[in-house]
Design a protein around this motif. Sequence first.
Motif, short mmCIF file in Angstrom:
data_model
loop_
_atom_site.label_atom_id
_atom_site.label_comp_id
_atom_site.label_asym_id
_atom_site.label_seq_id
_atom_site.Cartn_x
_atom_site.Cartn_y
_atom_site.Cartn_z
N VAL A 1 -1.47 -2.72 -10.86
CA VAL A 1 -0.63 -2.79 -9.66
C VAL A 1 -0.85 -4.14 -9.00
CG1 VAL A 1 -0.13 -1.79 -7.40
CG2 VAL A 1 -0.80 -0.31 -9.29
N CYS A 2 0.22 -4.88 -8.77
CA CYS A 2 0.16 -6.19 -8.11
C CYS A 2 0.88 -6.10 -6.77
CB CYS A 2 0.83 -7.26 -8.98
SG CYS A 2 -0.06 -7.64 -10.49
N MET A 3 0.15 -6.35 -5.70
CA MET A 3 0.70 -6.26 -4.35
C MET A 3 0.61 -7.62 -3.66
SD MET A 3 1.57 -3.02 -4.02
CE MET A 3 1.78 -2.85 -2.24
N ILE A 4 1.76 -8.18 -3.29
CA ILE A 4 1.81 -9.46 -2.59
C ILE A 4 2.12 -9.20 -1.12
CG2 ILE A 4 2.97 -11.69 -2.41
CD1 ILE A 4 3.70 -11.45 -5.36
N THR A 5 1.23 -9.66 -0.26
CA THR A 5 1.42 -9.49 1.18
C THR A 5 1.54 -10.86 1.85
OG1 THR A 5 -0.95 -9.49 1.64
CG2 THR A 5 0.07 -7.37 1.15
N PHE A 6 2.05 -10.84 3.10
CA PHE A 6 2.26 -12.10 3.81
C PHE A 6 1.65 -12.11 5.21
CE2 PHE A 6 5.24 -12.32 0.41
CZ PHE A 6 5.37 -13.66 0.12
N HIS A 7 1.02 -11.02 5.60
CA HIS A 7 0.29 -11.05 6.87
C HIS A 7 -0.89 -10.10 6.77
CE1 HIS A 7 2.18 -7.24 8.12
NE2 HIS A 7 3.34 -7.77 7.82
N SER A 8 -1.82 -10.27 7.69
CA SER A 8 -3.12 -9.60 7.59
C SER A 8 -3.03 -8.09 7.66
CB SER A 8 -4.05 -10.12 8.69
OG SER A 8 -3.51 -9.88 9.97
N LEU A 9 -2.05 -7.56 8.39
CA LEU A 9 -1.94 -6.11 8.52
C LEU A 9 -1.68 -5.46 7.16
CD1 LEU A 9 0.26 -5.91 11.74
CD2 LEU A 9 -2.19 -5.44 11.56
N GLU A 10 -0.69 -5.98 6.43
CA GLU A 10 -0.39 -5.43 5.11
C GLU A 10 -1.55 -5.67 4.14
OE1 GLU A 10 4.49 -5.77 4.92
OE2 GLU A 10 3.25 -7.44 4.21
N ASP A 11 -2.12 -6.86 4.18
CA ASP A 11 -3.22 -7.16 3.26
C ASP A 11 -4.39 -6.21 3.51
OD1 ASP A 11 -4.64 -8.89 1.29
OD2 ASP A 11 -5.90 -9.33 3.02
N ARG A 12 -4.67 -5.92 4.77
CA ARG A 12 -5.76 -5.02 5.11
C ARG A 12 -5.50 -3.61 4.56
NH1 ARG A 12 -5.69 -5.22 10.72
NH2 ARG A 12 -6.38 -7.37 10.45
N ILE A 13 -4.25 -3.15 4.67
CA ILE A 13 -3.92 -1.82 4.15
C ILE A 13 -4.11 -1.76 2.65
CG2 ILE A 13 -1.99 -0.24 3.72
CD1 ILE A 13 -0.96 -0.97 6.51
N VAL A 14 -3.59 -2.77 1.94
CA VAL A 14 -3.72 -2.80 0.48
C VAL A 14 -5.19 -2.84 0.08
CG1 VAL A 14 -3.24 -4.12 -1.62
CG2 VAL A 14 -1.46 -3.86 0.13
N LYS A 15 -5.96 -3.69 0.73
CA LYS A 15 -7.39 -3.81 0.43
C LYS A 15 -8.10 -2.48 0.64
CE LYS A 15 -11.54 -6.35 1.85
NZ LYS A 15 -12.08 -7.39 2.76
N GLN A 16 -7.80 -1.79 1.74
CA GLN A 16 -8.46 -0.53 2.04
C GLN A 16 -8.08 0.57 1.07
OE1 GLN A 16 -7.44 0.09 6.17
NE2 GLN A 16 -9.10 -1.22 6.92
N VAL A 17 -6.79 0.63 0.69
CA VAL A 17 -6.37 1.65 -0.27
C VAL A 17 -7.07 1.43 -1.61
CG1 VAL A 17 -4.44 2.57 -1.61
CG2 VAL A 17 -4.15 2.11 0.83
N PHE A 18 -7.11 0.18 -2.06
CA PHE A 18 -7.76 -0.11 -3.34
C PHE A 18 -9.25 0.22 -3.29
CE2 PHE A 18 -4.55 -3.59 -4.84
CZ PHE A 18 -3.63 -2.60 -5.13
N ALA A 19 -9.87 0.08 -2.10
CA ALA A 19 -11.30 0.34 -1.98
C ALA A 19 -11.62 1.83 -1.83
CB ALA A 19 -11.87 -0.43 -0.79
N ARG A 20 -10.73 2.57 -1.15
CA ARG A 20 -11.05 3.95 -0.79
C ARG A 20 -10.41 5.00 -1.68
NH1 ARG A 20 -10.06 3.19 5.76
NH2 ARG A 20 -11.76 1.69 6.11
N ASN A 21 -9.29 4.66 -2.32
CA ASN A 21 -8.60 5.63 -3.17
C ASN A 21 -9.21 5.58 -4.57
OD1 ASN A 21 -6.80 7.09 -4.80
ND2 ASN A 21 -5.05 6.56 -3.50
N PRO A 22 -9.81 6.68 -5.03
CA PRO A 22 -10.47 6.65 -6.35
C PRO A 22 -9.51 6.45 -7.51
CG PRO A 22 -10.38 8.89 -5.47
CD PRO A 22 -9.94 7.98 -4.37
N ALA A 23 -8.21 6.51 -7.25
CA ALA A 23 -7.23 6.27 -8.31
C ALA A 23 -7.16 4.81 -8.70
CB ALA A 23 -5.84 6.76 -7.88
N TYR A 24 -7.72 3.92 -7.84
CA TYR A 24 -7.61 2.48 -8.08
C TYR A 24 -8.98 1.82 -8.19
CZ TYR A 24 -2.74 3.06 -6.64
OH TYR A 24 -1.43 3.47 -6.55
N ALA A 25 -9.04 0.79 -9.01
CA ALA A 25 -10.22 -0.08 -9.08
C ALA A 25 -9.73 -1.51 -8.92
CB ALA A 25 -10.94 0.10 -10.41
#
Length: 297
Positions: free
Chosen positions: A242-266
């Motif tokens: 999964v490749c996620m491109i963000t352009f501001h800190s709010l979206e980047d923070r969400i993507v980072k947190q989901v990747f860190a907390r959701n066991p479906a992703y590494a």
Amino acid sequence: MAQGQRDVHVPVLRDAVLKGLELQPGGVYVDATLGLGGHAEAILRFMPPVGRLIGFEWDADAAAMAAERLAVFGGRFDIVPASYVDLIPELDRLGIKEVDGLIADLGVSSLQLDRADRGFGFKNDSALDMRMDRSRPVTAVALVARLSEEELADIFYYYGEEQQARRIARFLVQARAEEPVVTTGRLAAIVAAAVPRRYHPPKVHVATKVFQALRIAVNQELDNVTRLLTEASTVLLSGARVCMITFHSLEDRIVKQVFARNPAYAAVSRRPIKPAPEEIERNPRARSAKLRIAART
């Protein structure tokens, strides 16, 4: 499509996305934010060729231009005229149960930014619209007209990270009491008047964060990002990227947190990938882009 139209959308971090997706011959891929088809075209041109690409695009104008751009690929792509929040039902409709990878570029497209009638920016004075999908009922005009001073301040602060949110909201409510605020130019002028000159940023317009905040609120962008990643995990094959491109800190923070907390992703790497100076020089709108990549566990 004329050459000028083809050049409207320069895909950000194209090579990093192609590498990050680890494209498989004959694989099925989702471009959750098709836009004008820049990333999709790069994926479909990749050798050895992928099998099929599904592009989601809820902006009818962008979808039509992308269809023309990708016509050369014949039956290898499908354009879904819907938001990526409808990922699962739309893939079911197409008979697709599993996909090999997904890309989402969460930036506002050049088409939307440069079209005065879309109301995303303030270069030209136009109606305050900001809807990605113009069939949706709620516009920026509606929010500016009906929300309370406190609600507007919260939107500006939480979605725009605007430190002058309370003062801007107060000025805006006072201004709309005299005359409805219905154009981008008037909103930008109100923000400029509300923020003391010493707090005006040197390189961008002082209303930039307020416009970002309203756009996010109108299109429910932050909730949609979380929903996309949650639902995508149910159709991604093991090891799919999964490749996620963000352009501001709010979206980047969400993507980072989901990747860190959701066991479906590494997460593939701890730090996001950013454009090289040469890319920023060619495409100044890429300067704030960040790419995060994760693999389906």
